[in-house]
Design a protein around this motif. Structure first.
Motif, PDB file in Angstrom:
ATOM      1  N   SER A  79      -0.447  16.022  10.195  1.00  0.00           N
ATOM      2  CA  SER A  79      -1.603  15.138  10.383  1.00  0.00           C
ATOM      3  C   SER A  79      -2.855  15.741   9.761  1.00  0.00           C
ATOM      4  O   SER A  79      -3.969  15.385  10.123  1.00  0.00           O
ATOM      5  CB  SER A  79      -1.830  14.879  11.880  1.00  0.00           C
ATOM      6  N   ASP A  85     -10.190   8.568   9.396  1.00  0.00           N
ATOM      7  CA  ASP A  85      -9.252   7.470   9.697  1.00  0.00           C
ATOM      8  C   ASP A  85      -7.804   7.918   9.507  1.00  0.00           C
ATOM      9  O   ASP A  85      -6.920   7.595  10.309  1.00  0.00           O
ATOM     10  CB  ASP A  85      -9.513   6.264   8.774  1.00  0.00           C
ATOM     11  N   ARG A  88      -6.788  10.565  12.308  1.00  0.00           N
ATOM     12  CA  ARG A  88      -6.549   9.941  13.621  1.00  0.00           C
ATOM     13  C   ARG A  88      -5.199   9.228  13.643  1.00  0.00           C
ATOM     14  O   ARG A  88      -4.428   9.323  14.597  1.00  0.00           O
ATOM     15  CB  ARG A  88      -7.685   8.937  13.912  1.00  0.00           C
ATOM     16  N   PHE A  89      -4.911   8.515  12.558  1.00  0.00           N
ATOM     17  CA  PHE A  89      -3.678   7.744  12.473  1.00  0.00           C
ATOM     18  C   PHE A  89      -2.447   8.657  12.505  1.00  0.00           C
ATOM     19  O   PHE A  89      -1.527   8.477  13.308  1.00  0.00           O
ATOM     20  CB  PHE A  89      -3.714   6.915  11.182  1.00  0.00           C
ATOM     21  N   GLU A  92      -1.771  10.470  15.835  1.00  0.00           N
ATOM     22  CA  GLU A  92      -1.071   9.669  16.860  1.00  0.00           C
ATOM     23  C   GLU A  92       0.435   9.651  16.552  1.00  0.00           C
ATOM     24  O   GLU A  92       1.273   9.698  17.451  1.00  0.00           O
ATOM     25  CB  GLU A  92      -1.630   8.237  16.907  1.00  0.00           C
ATOM     26  N   SER A  93       0.774   9.610  15.274  1.00  0.00           N
ATOM     27  CA  SER A  93       2.193   9.608  14.896  1.00  0.00           C
ATOM     28  C   SER A  93       2.856  10.910  15.322  1.00  0.00           C
ATOM     29  O   SER A  93       3.961  10.923  15.879  1.00  0.00           O
ATOM     30  CB  SER A  93       2.325   9.430  13.378  1.00  0.00           C
ATOM     31  N   VAL A 371       3.940   5.699  14.670  1.00  0.00           N
ATOM     32  CA  VAL A 371       2.645   5.058  14.929  1.00  0.00           C
ATOM     33  C   VAL A 371       2.584   3.691  14.263  1.00  0.00           C
ATOM     34  O   VAL A 371       2.075   2.718  14.833  1.00  0.00           O
ATOM     35  CB  VAL A 371       1.452   5.948  14.478  1.00  0.00           C
ATOM     36  N   CYS A 372       3.149   3.589  13.071  1.00  0.00           N
ATOM     37  CA  CYS A 372       3.107   2.311  12.376  1.00  0.00           C
ATOM     38  C   CYS A 372       3.938   1.284  13.142  1.00  0.00           C
ATOM     39  O   CYS A 372       3.482   0.160  13.384  1.00  0.00           O
ATOM     40  CB  CYS A 372       3.595   2.495  10.938  1.00  0.00           C
ATOM     41  N   ARG A 375       2.069   0.358  16.463  1.00  0.00           N
ATOM     42  CA  ARG A 375       0.833  -0.424  16.307  1.00  0.00           C
ATOM     43  C   ARG A 375       1.073  -1.780  15.629  1.00  0.00           C
ATOM     44  O   ARG A 375       0.376  -2.745  15.917  1.00  0.00           O
ATOM     45  CB  ARG A 375      -0.198   0.399  15.538  1.00  0.00           C
ATOM     46  N   ASP A 387      -7.568  -1.004  16.612  1.00  0.00           N
ATOM     47  CA  ASP A 387      -8.637  -0.247  15.911  1.00  0.00           C
ATOM     48  C   ASP A 387      -8.063   0.749  14.905  1.00  0.00           C
ATOM     49  O   ASP A 387      -8.598   0.932  13.823  1.00  0.00           O
ATOM     50  CB  ASP A 387      -9.436   0.597  16.924  1.00  0.00           C
ATOM     51  N   ILE A 388      -6.977   1.394  15.300  1.00  0.00           N
ATOM     52  CA  ILE A 388      -6.422   2.473  14.467  1.00  0.00           C
ATOM     53  C   ILE A 388      -5.844   1.938  13.142  1.00  0.00           C
ATOM     54  O   ILE A 388      -5.738   2.661  12.151  1.00  0.00           O
ATOM     55  CB  ILE A 388      -5.376   3.270  15.283  1.00  0.00           C
TER      56      ILE A 388
END
Ligand code: PYC
Length: 413
Positions: A79, A85, A88-89, A92-93, A371-372, A375, A387-388
């Motif tokens: 990460s 941006d 953060r994305f 989370e993954s 994460v993808c 979300r 938001d993410i």
């Protein structure tokens, strides 16, 4: 052969547990059709079923399960990106990956290794420092370290000055990890099908039917299926499938080659990346070296392998690990990278009201799988863009709001 085993093998009372249900006929309609049975499509199907109770879902793929870029990537998870941006994305993954084996009740062989991005020039040191500061600001463990610390952590790396590109420092990211890429897809597939999701492989999408700005059905080589909504997650074919839905993507598709060696005694804990030498390398739990370098220097829809790539990569590899001279390469392959102009993915809404996109993954799709999926499922279930995901919307290119991540790419371009 032990008698007990023979008896078990011949008995009908102990049928082998199937990972996935046997293939069925396509139904005439589903609430959700997901185009692409790779990690991303399967993850979205799982999170729809497990977290939003949406189970009338069909995942369609023109090939075999997870046989595209999911099977072809080099399984690196990190990460340490450049933009807030992006950080953060992917953070989370990474958090989702850490507990994914328990979540899916399927061992994905997640292995935290530490990740080095080597710097061989002052400019690379500057970018590493910049990334380290952004990472720390976002709570991500990354720091710029120098040769003494690199040697302490990774003694096998050649830190001599008597080479073309001496190592001046590295961005060190301790949470960097690897996992078993196929297992990620199989785990999601099994958990999704156990909740009622259908997976139809060898079923190619050849048309997308639209009325008044909405998708009504997906046409496949096995018939037409109506749908409440549809999502595409077809890395390597994003532009082609979006074209069927009637819109264009700012994507160029480029081959990315990789290779794997025969197994060696473990000597390399970390993942090592060098942008200047066009290398990334890690050692699997079985001892193989998984290696890649740069994308091919032209757009092409082909996953052929070339001698050029192998020669270039291995020549550079010897500069970092001179003792690997006698190691044999076992296999070589390629995947298709859908590159965007800003080196960030495109996720979310499209010009069609009920058609969602998960694309533009270039050379970083595997690490974003959980994460993808999670979300995108949230977006599909609630109709609201999380938001993410918002920074990665398709419209950013028309709004001049790009998310520039080229400086954080591990792959040379
Ligand atoms: O972005 O970490 C990365 C990566 C490694 C190999 C391909 N992409």
């Amino acid at each position: 052969m032990p008698f007990g085993l023979l008896k078990y093998g011949l008995s009908r009372k102990h049928p082998v547990e199937r990972h996935f249900p046997l293939p069925t006929e396509l139904k005439p309609a589903y609430d959700v059709v997901i185009i692409g049975a790779g990690g991303h499509g399967l993850a979205a199907a799982y999170y729809l079923a497990a977290y939003h109770d949406i189970t009338n879902v069909c995942v369609i793929d023109k090939g075999y399960l997870a046989g595209g870029n999911t099977a072809r990537n080099t399984a690196i998870i990190r990460s340490n990106y450049l933009t807030p941006d992006g950080v953060r994305f992917y953070e989370e993954s990474l958090a989702l990956y850490r507990t994914l084996s328990e979540e899916l009740d399927f061992n994905i062989l997640y292995s935290e290794r530490g990740h080095f991005t080597l710097a061989h020039t002052d400019a690379a040191l500057r970018t590493s420092r910049w990334r380290a500061e952004v990472n720390k600001h976002m709570g991500v463990d990354s720091e710029l370290i120098y040769p003494d610390d690199i040697h302490r952590l990774c003694p096998s790396l050649n830190l001599s000055h008597d080479v073309r590109y001496p190592i001046l420092g590295a961005l060190y990211h301790p949470p960097g990890a690897i996992a078993r890429h196929d297992a990620v897809a199989w785990g999601y597939a099994r958990a999704a099908t156990r909740r009622g999701v259908e997976i139809h492989t060898n079923t190619e999408v050849i048309g997308i039917h639209e009325e008044n700005g909405r998708v009504t059905a997906v046409e496949t080589t096995k018939g037409v299926v109506r749908c409440g909504l549809a999502m595409q997650a077809v890395a390597g074919s994003s532009g082609r499938v979006a074209k069927l839905a009637g819109f264009r993507l700012p994507i160029k598709t480029i081959p990315l080659q990789a290779c794997v060696s025969l197994p060696l005694k473990p000597f390399l804990d970390q993942i090592v990346v060098s942008g200047s030498l066009h290398i990334y390398i890690s050692q699997t739990p079985r001892g193989e070296l998984v290696m890649g370098g740069s994308t091919d220097p032209y757009g092409l829809y082909s996953s052929r392998s070339t001698l050029d790539f192998k020669e270039g990569l291995l020549g550079h590899m010897l500069e970092l690990f001179p003792f690997l001279g006698d190691v044999h390469v076992a296999r070589q392959w390629a995947g298709m990278a859908d590159m965007t102009p800003d080196f960030s993915p495109i996720m979310g809404l499209t010009p069609l009201d009920n058609y969602y996109i998960d694309s533009g993954w270039g050379t970083w799709g595997f690490k974003a799988t959980p994460v993808c999926g999670r979300r995108m499922a949230e977006l599909i279930a609630t109709g609201r863009v999380p938001d993410i995901l918002y920074p990665f919307r398709l419209e950013r290119f028309a709004e001049f709001a790009q998310v520039g991540e080229k400086g954080a790419a591990s792959v040379g371009h």
